[in-house]
Write a protein that holds these residues in place. Structure first.
Motif, mmCIF file in Angstrom:
data_model
loop_
_atom_site.group_PDB
_atom_site.id
_atom_site.type_symbol
_atom_site.label_atom_id
_atom_site.label_comp_id
_atom_site.label_asym_id
_atom_site.label_seq_id
_atom_site.Cartn_x
_atom_site.Cartn_y
_atom_site.Cartn_z
ATOM 1 N N UNK A 1 175.350 79.525 34.339
ATOM 2 C CA UNK A 1 176.292 78.421 34.102
ATOM 3 C C UNK A 1 175.967 77.251 35.024
ATOM 4 N N UNK A 2 175.672 77.557 36.291
ATOM 5 C CA UNK A 2 175.299 76.505 37.247
ATOM 6 C C UNK A 2 174.008 75.808 36.807
ATOM 7 N N UNK A 3 173.071 76.592 36.277
ATOM 8 C CA UNK A 3 171.806 76.000 35.807
ATOM 9 C C UNK A 3 172.044 75.032 34.653
ATOM 10 N N UNK A 4 172.899 75.447 33.699
ATOM 11 C CA UNK A 4 173.209 74.573 32.554
ATOM 12 C C UNK A 4 173.896 73.303 33.038
ATOM 13 N N UNK A 5 174.810 73.450 33.984
ATOM 14 C CA UNK A 5 175.527 72.281 34.522
ATOM 15 C C UNK A 5 174.547 71.317 35.200
ATOM 16 N N UNK A 6 173.631 71.865 35.963
ATOM 17 C CA UNK A 6 172.619 71.036 36.640
ATOM 18 C C UNK A 6 171.728 70.328 35.609
ATOM 19 N N UNK A 7 171.327 71.050 34.568
ATOM 20 C CA UNK A 7 170.486 70.449 33.521
ATOM 21 C C UNK A 7 171.243 69.356 32.773
ATOM 22 N N UNK A 8 172.541 69.577 32.563
ATOM 23 C CA UNK A 8 173.355 68.584 31.862
ATOM 24 C C UNK A 8 173.402 67.275 32.659
ATOM 25 N N UNK A 9 173.535 67.387 33.967
ATOM 26 C CA UNK A 9 173.567 66.186 34.812
ATOM 27 C C UNK A 9 172.209 65.488 34.838
ATOM 28 N N UNK A 10 171.145 66.290 34.703
ATOM 29 C CA UNK A 10 169.797 65.701 34.764
ATOM 30 C C UNK A 10 169.477 64.858 33.528
ATOM 31 N N UNK A 11 170.322 64.950 32.486
ATOM 32 C CA UNK A 11 170.110 64.138 31.272
ATOM 33 C C UNK A 11 170.474 62.680 31.521
ATOM 34 N N UNK A 12 171.457 62.438 32.399
ATOM 35 C CA UNK A 12 172.044 61.099 32.564
ATOM 36 C C UNK A 12 171.019 59.988 32.806
ATOM 37 N N UNK A 13 170.039 60.166 33.710
ATOM 38 C CA UNK A 13 169.085 59.064 33.953
ATOM 39 C C UNK A 13 168.320 58.629 32.706
ATOM 40 N N UNK A 14 168.159 59.542 31.748
ATOM 41 C CA UNK A 14 167.370 59.225 30.557
ATOM 42 C C UNK A 14 168.187 58.505 29.487
ATOM 43 N N UNK A 15 169.516 58.522 29.608
ATOM 44 C CA UNK A 15 170.361 57.938 28.563
ATOM 45 C C UNK A 15 170.220 56.421 28.511
ATOM 46 N N UNK A 16 170.292 55.749 29.677
ATOM 47 C CA UNK A 16 170.144 54.291 29.699
ATOM 48 C C UNK A 16 168.729 53.892 29.279
ATOM 49 N N UNK A 17 167.765 54.655 29.762
ATOM 50 C CA UNK A 17 166.373 54.412 29.397
ATOM 51 C C UNK A 17 166.183 54.551 27.891
ATOM 52 N N UNK A 18 166.889 55.527 27.308
ATOM 53 C CA UNK A 18 166.768 55.769 25.869
ATOM 54 C C UNK A 18 167.273 54.568 25.076
ATOM 55 N N UNK A 19 168.416 53.996 25.484
ATOM 56 C CA UNK A 19 168.993 52.848 24.780
ATOM 57 C C UNK A 19 168.036 51.660 24.815
ATOM 58 N N UNK B 1 167.215 69.988 26.852
ATOM 59 C CA UNK B 1 168.045 70.758 25.910
ATOM 60 C C UNK B 1 167.441 72.134 25.654
ATOM 61 N N UNK B 2 166.122 72.189 25.518
ATOM 62 C CA UNK B 2 165.443 73.480 25.322
ATOM 63 C C UNK B 2 165.697 74.402 26.514
ATOM 64 N N UNK B 3 165.660 73.847 27.719
ATOM 65 C CA UNK B 3 165.929 74.652 28.913
ATOM 66 C C UNK B 3 167.366 75.159 28.925
ATOM 67 N N UNK B 4 168.305 74.316 28.504
ATOM 68 C CA UNK B 4 169.718 74.739 28.438
ATOM 69 C C UNK B 4 169.890 75.866 27.420
ATOM 70 N N UNK B 5 169.197 75.747 26.286
ATOM 71 C CA UNK B 5 169.272 76.798 25.259
ATOM 72 C C UNK B 5 168.752 78.129 25.799
ATOM 73 N N UNK B 6 167.686 78.062 26.589
ATOM 74 C CA UNK B 6 167.115 79.276 27.172
ATOM 75 C C UNK B 6 168.120 79.947 28.116
#
Length: 291
Positions: A163-181, A273-278
């Motif tokens: 659960x902690x790993x998924x939470x950490x991975x979820x937070x690691x998405x944030x920097x890519x969101x602005x870049x994606x836009x 996302x693939x890492x979270x699925x794992x």
């Protein structure tokens, strides 16, 4: 604290010349699936034994065994001497009357006769003996419960890590969101300029970009996934009997992760996302063992 459905318990009690053994094993199952092997003397108590096991263990594939060991002298089947003598006299009489030769091996012949080695063992289960056996069953159940708790601690540690790993991975998405836009805006603008090679309505383009980017927004999915992670932790802390609920929460987590992946439209985000699925898949595999 959660409990595993995997467990083992054994207990013995000595009553008179008997050593009474109780053994209980359990594995994961969606419901209570109980099979019993009970020594004949105690079969009259089978329903009471089943109720006792069901109340304590609640769920799982359970194998219960109750058997008796006796001293060799007591366990040996006695020879019915009176019956042997009676057969002996009958065979001699028939031999004389019918002129049939007597058998050369008397013992082999007589011991094969009906009921010579049939053990007549008529016993009644006394209250004192049943009380001793019940205590042994309760002790075996307690050992199995302790085993389940120990396994549950290991599962809880594993779940917390995932659960902690998924939470950490979820937070690691944030920097890519602005870049994606920014990349989406740049890609669409370049495509329009190269394809049309003319001026275009920039206000209309902004409106279309806002609409397009809103469709790819994952803030709601992130919030729901975060809530599910916290709910999973709370449910684990609520005690045993939470296995099915943890399974349902894991399914909801999977939906939010899948939606995040389908909306990401960004290579690095999709890798996360693939890492979270794992991590989630490992939770789903082990949650089947939780009672």
């Amino acid at each position: 604290m959660i409990q595993s459905m995997t467990g083992y318990g054994k207990a013995t009690v000595v009553f008179g010349d008997k050593k009474i053994n109780v053994e209980i094993k359990s594995l994961n199952s969606k419901a209570m699936d109980l099979s019993t092997r009970i020594a004949p003397l105690y079969r009259e108590k089978e329903m009471e034994i089943r109720n006792l096991i069901t109340q304590v263990l609640e769920r799982g594939k359970v194998d219960f065994s109750l058997w008796v060991e006796k001293e060799a002298a007591e366990a040996a089947t006695p020879i019915n001497v009176a019956l042997v003598e009676n057969y002996y006299q009958q065979i001699k009489s028939i031999s004389e009357t019918c002129h049939i030769p007597l058998p050369e091996d008397w013992f082999a012949t007589l011991l094969r006769m009906p009921d010579v080695l049939t053990k007549v063992d008529i016993q009644e289960l006394s209250e004192e003996e049943w009380s001793a056996v019940r205590k042994a069953i309760e002790e075996a159940l307690q050992h199995l419960t302790d085993f389940r708790k120990q396994e549950g601690l290991a599962l809880e540690k594993k779940f917390t890590e995932k659960i902690d790993n998924i939470e950490h991975l979820l937070k690691s998405i944030e920097p890519f969101e602005k870049e994606r836009v920014a990349k989406i805006r740049e890609r669409i603008t370049e495509a329009l300029e190269k394809t049309l090679n003319t001026d275009y309505d920039k206000n209309r383009l902004e409106q279309e970009l806002i609409y397009y980017i809103e469709k790819l927004d994952i803030n709601e999915e992130k919030q729901r996934l975060s809530n599910h992670l916290n709910y999973f932790r709370e449910t684990m802390a609520n005690g045993h009997g939470q296995g099915k609920k943890l399974g349902f929460i894991a399914q909801e987590m999977g939906r939010e992760i899948n939606t995040t992946g389908s909306k990401s439209n960004h290579a690095q985000m999709q890798n996360i996302v693939v890492q979270m699925k794992d991590e989630l898949e490992q939770i789903k595999e082990q949650v089947l063992n939780v009672m």
